[in-house]
Scaffold this motif. Structure first.
Motif, mmCIF file in Angstrom:
data_model
loop_
_atom_site.group_PDB
_atom_site.id
_atom_site.type_symbol
_atom_site.label_atom_id
_atom_site.label_comp_id
_atom_site.label_asym_id
_atom_site.label_seq_id
_atom_site.Cartn_x
_atom_site.Cartn_y
_atom_site.Cartn_z
ATOM 1 N N ARG A 1 26.791 -23.485 4.500
ATOM 2 C CA ARG A 1 27.078 -23.366 6.030
ATOM 3 C C ARG A 1 27.299 -25.126 6.345
ATOM 4 O O ARG A 1 26.967 -25.165 7.409
ATOM 5 C CB ARG A 1 25.942 -22.824 6.881
ATOM 6 C CG ARG A 1 25.466 -21.477 6.392
ATOM 7 C CD ARG A 1 26.524 -20.418 7.292
ATOM 8 N NE ARG A 1 26.252 -19.105 6.760
ATOM 9 C CZ ARG A 1 26.277 -17.864 7.753
ATOM 10 N NH1 ARG A 1 26.140 -18.191 8.886
ATOM 11 N NH2 ARG A 1 26.226 -16.951 6.935
ATOM 12 N N ILE B 1 34.147 -19.158 11.299
ATOM 13 C CA ILE B 1 33.311 -20.657 11.005
ATOM 14 C C ILE B 1 34.125 -21.584 11.641
ATOM 15 O O ILE B 1 35.622 -21.570 11.595
ATOM 16 C CB ILE B 1 33.655 -20.877 9.539
ATOM 17 C CG1 ILE B 1 32.793 -19.944 8.586
ATOM 18 C CG2 ILE B 1 33.282 -22.260 9.212
ATOM 19 C CD1 ILE B 1 33.574 -19.171 7.628
ATOM 20 N N ASP B 2 33.669 -22.344 12.218
ATOM 21 C CA ASP B 2 34.342 -23.426 13.103
ATOM 22 C C ASP B 2 34.969 -24.359 12.069
ATOM 23 O O ASP B 2 34.453 -24.770 11.257
ATOM 24 C CB ASP B 2 33.294 -24.230 14.149
ATOM 25 C CG ASP B 2 32.835 -23.183 15.265
ATOM 26 O OD1 ASP B 2 33.405 -22.259 15.371
ATOM 27 O OD2 ASP B 2 31.982 -23.870 16.240
ATOM 28 N N THR C 1 39.265 -21.854 14.083
ATOM 29 C CA THR C 1 38.416 -20.940 13.362
ATOM 30 C C THR C 1 38.804 -20.339 12.504
ATOM 31 O O THR C 1 40.049 -20.050 12.247
ATOM 32 C CB THR C 1 38.132 -19.729 14.528
ATOM 33 O OG1 THR C 1 37.529 -20.073 15.811
ATOM 34 C CG2 THR C 1 36.985 -18.682 13.889
ATOM 35 N N PHE D 1 33.858 -26.501 2.525
ATOM 36 C CA PHE D 1 32.786 -25.523 3.160
ATOM 37 C C PHE D 1 32.461 -24.727 2.084
ATOM 38 O O PHE D 1 33.410 -23.977 1.608
ATOM 39 C CB PHE D 1 33.215 -25.133 4.334
ATOM 40 C CG PHE D 1 32.383 -24.072 5.167
ATOM 41 C CD1 PHE D 1 31.620 -24.393 5.683
ATOM 42 C CD2 PHE D 1 32.543 -22.767 4.802
ATOM 43 C CE1 PHE D 1 30.615 -23.388 6.342
ATOM 44 C CE2 PHE D 1 31.868 -21.688 5.249
ATOM 45 C CZ PHE D 1 30.538 -22.138 6.176
ATOM 46 N N TRP E 1 30.030 -28.359 6.464
ATOM 47 C CA TRP E 1 31.193 -29.131 5.901
ATOM 48 C C TRP E 1 30.927 -30.316 5.085
ATOM 49 O O TRP E 1 30.024 -31.141 5.833
ATOM 50 C CB TRP E 1 32.134 -29.437 6.864
ATOM 51 C CG TRP E 1 32.859 -28.061 7.606
ATOM 52 C CD1 TRP E 1 32.567 -27.347 8.291
ATOM 53 C CD2 TRP E 1 34.078 -27.414 6.993
ATOM 54 N NE1 TRP E 1 33.654 -26.148 8.555
ATOM 55 C CE2 TRP E 1 34.445 -26.321 7.789
ATOM 56 C CE3 TRP E 1 34.878 -27.929 5.981
ATOM 57 C CZ2 TRP E 1 35.543 -25.543 7.319
ATOM 58 C CZ3 TRP E 1 36.063 -27.135 5.590
ATOM 59 C CH2 TRP E 1 36.261 -26.112 6.625
ATOM 60 N N LEU F 1 30.056 -20.961 1.961
ATOM 61 C CA LEU F 1 29.295 -20.245 2.814
ATOM 62 C C LEU F 1 27.668 -20.292 2.581
ATOM 63 O O LEU F 1 27.216 -20.135 3.609
ATOM 64 C CB LEU F 1 30.008 -18.668 2.633
ATOM 65 C CG LEU F 1 29.205 -17.569 3.542
ATOM 66 C CD1 LEU F 1 29.699 -17.991 4.882
ATOM 67 C CD2 LEU F 1 29.812 -16.095 3.106
ATOM 68 N N SER G 1 30.939 -16.331 15.590
ATOM 69 C CA SER G 1 30.984 -18.107 15.497
ATOM 70 C C SER G 1 29.885 -18.529 15.014
ATOM 71 O O SER G 1 28.690 -18.269 15.303
ATOM 72 C CB SER G 1 30.930 -18.105 16.960
ATOM 73 O OG SER G 1 31.021 -19.534 17.237
ATOM 74 N N VAL G 2 30.087 -19.024 13.884
ATOM 75 C CA VAL G 2 29.146 -19.997 13.085
ATOM 76 C C VAL G 2 29.350 -21.513 13.321
ATOM 77 O O VAL G 2 30.224 -21.971 12.905
ATOM 78 C CB VAL G 2 29.266 -19.759 11.389
ATOM 79 C CG1 VAL G 2 28.317 -20.454 10.785
ATOM 80 C CG2 VAL G 2 28.997 -18.250 11.314
ATOM 81 N N LYS G 3 28.364 -22.331 13.915
ATOM 82 C CA LYS G 3 28.197 -23.498 14.085
ATOM 83 C C LYS G 3 27.667 -23.997 12.863
ATOM 84 O O LYS G 3 26.726 -23.909 12.345
ATOM 85 C CB LYS G 3 27.368 -23.901 15.369
ATOM 86 C CG LYS G 3 27.640 -23.112 16.819
ATOM 87 C CD LYS G 3 29.140 -23.639 17.229
ATOM 88 C CE LYS G 3 29.160 -22.868 18.578
ATOM 89 N NZ LYS G 3 30.377 -23.552 19.128
ATOM 90 N N VAL G 4 28.798 -25.089 12.279
ATOM 91 C CA VAL G 4 28.288 -25.811 10.985
ATOM 92 C C VAL G 4 28.009 -27.117 11.131
ATOM 93 O O VAL G 4 28.719 -27.750 12.047
ATOM 94 C CB VAL G 4 29.269 -25.344 9.865
ATOM 95 C CG1 VAL G 4 29.311 -23.836 9.535
ATOM 96 C CG2 VAL G 4 30.633 -25.631 10.414
#
Length: 377
Positions: free
Chosen positions: A183, A137-138, A123, A178, A185, A180, A370-373
């Motif tokens: 969102r 962010i993951d 993270t 990545f 990668w 922001l 927790s942001v799943k990207v």
């Protein structure tokens, strides 16, 4: 403010106020809310950089108690008063001590392992300590190969926070980026670093207004790799001969007055000495000039340079016990050799210290744990 004051003057006044006051002033009127939240105002406010601070993390307990109690954060005004206050609204907690990835435009990026049910995940957290806003962010770990190095910066052209992930040798995707705003990668668009260059996950990282720098080495030779956040090109930087040929652990990087700095360590009559160099730009060419030498206390005390104040004074952690477990935070005056103790004590290996400025970046951002990207290949 009085209605008799022209709006343009009101804007100039507000650019010089603390961020927490501006967050409240957004409630006064629609005009103020629109103005304070505008990209132009946020950029101008950040670029003024009038409110310099030092952020310090420390911990008073050793293992295994370290895992059962919180780390402490304190913010110190970087002026003659050195006034301080505890920092609250700390971002997501990590299972192990987090790593400071980078500082840029008043934002910090931390990296660590957070728990998801019974598993751990990589993270990264982008954090504005002035506003108490953060986004977790993951970080992808593909094919069992985790990152060799991470970097962080805020793009100068659009103020978009960016994380750069450099994968290990042999990974099919050398570099991921990545942002922001997206969102996502994605694969880096620019010139990639040579496959012969080696990065280590614990390697120091520094970020100026446009570039992210990593300490690295190639065929046993020390070097610095720079990443342009706009063009996304990597390039190698030539270092002074005395730094180039040092043992890899006897060299580090940092920032002094917004410019890249090199630190070389060596022993002179059994006393650890730091040589401090700063990058000087002359048009398109870049070179390094030696600023000063830090003469640390005699052995067996161990001293580590953590960063620099805005006036280029080094901030050091010096051990206070014969085992080198605990340390005290000090400021070194390079012109006189005087050392001032800041009165902050903790575990030696857990300290980090960085210089930052107040910023309105992430003002409209909700705290996200927790942001799943997506991974865009």
């Amino acid at each position: 403010m009085s209605d008799n004051i022209p709006f343009e003057i009101q804007v100039e006044i507000m650019k010089r106020l603390p961020v927490k006051s501006l967050a409240v002033f957004r409630l006064v009127s629609k005009a103020w809310k629109s103005m304070i939240g505008s990209p132009l105002f946020i950029t101008d406010y950040t670029n003024l950089r009038q409110r310099h601070r030092l952020l310090i993390r420390y911990h008073i307990d050793t293992f295994p108690d370290m895992f059962d109690s919180e780390f402490k954060y304190v913010s110190i005004m970087d002026n003659d008063t050195l006034s301080r206050h505890p920092v609250r609204n700390i971002p997501v907690s990590f299972e192990l001590p987090s790593k400071l990835v980078g500082i840029s435009q008043g934002l910090l990026c931390l990296f660590g392992y957070s728990r998801e049910v019974i598993l751990f995940k990589q993270t990264a957290v982008i954090w504005n300590p002035s506003l108490g806003k953060s986004v977790a962010i993951d970080v992808p770990c593909q094919q069992g190969i985790c990152a060799s190095a991470l970097g962080f910066g805020v793009r100068p052209d659009n103020c978009d926070p960016m994380i750069v992930l450099i994968n290990g040798v042999g990974h099919p995707i050398p570099v991921l980026v990545f942002t922001l705003s997206s969102r996502v990668w994605r694969v880096s668009r620019g010139k990639l670093p040579s496959k012969l260059i080696s990065f280590t996950f614990s390697c120091p990282v520094a970020t100026d207004d446009r570039r992210i720098y990593w300490k690295a080495y190639e065929r046993g030779i020390n070097l610095v790799v720079a990443f342009d956040m706009v063009s996304e090109d990597f390039r190698k930087m030539k270092l002074p001969d005395s730094v180039t040929h040092r043992f890899v652990d006897d060299f580090s990087i940092s920032l002094i007055k917004g410019s890249l700095a090199l630190l070389e360590y060596y022993y002179d009559e059994e006393k650890l000495v730091y040589g401090v160099w700063m990058m000087v730009e002359d048009g398109v060419s870049k070179s390094f000039t030696k600023l000063f030498t830090i003469n640390t206390p005699n052995a067996p005390l161990e001293t580590k340079v953590l960063g620099f104040r805005k006036n280029d004074q080094p901030i050091m952690a010096t051990t206070t016990d014969e085992y080198g477990v605990y340390a005290s935070l000090e400021v070194y005056e390079p012109r006189t050799g005087a050392i001032m103790n800041l009165g902050i004590n903790g575990v030696h290996d857990v300290f980090f210290c960085c210089s930052y400025t107040e910023t309105l970046l992430l003002l409209d951002q909700l705290n996200e744990h927790s942001v799943k990207v997506q991974l865009q290949l």
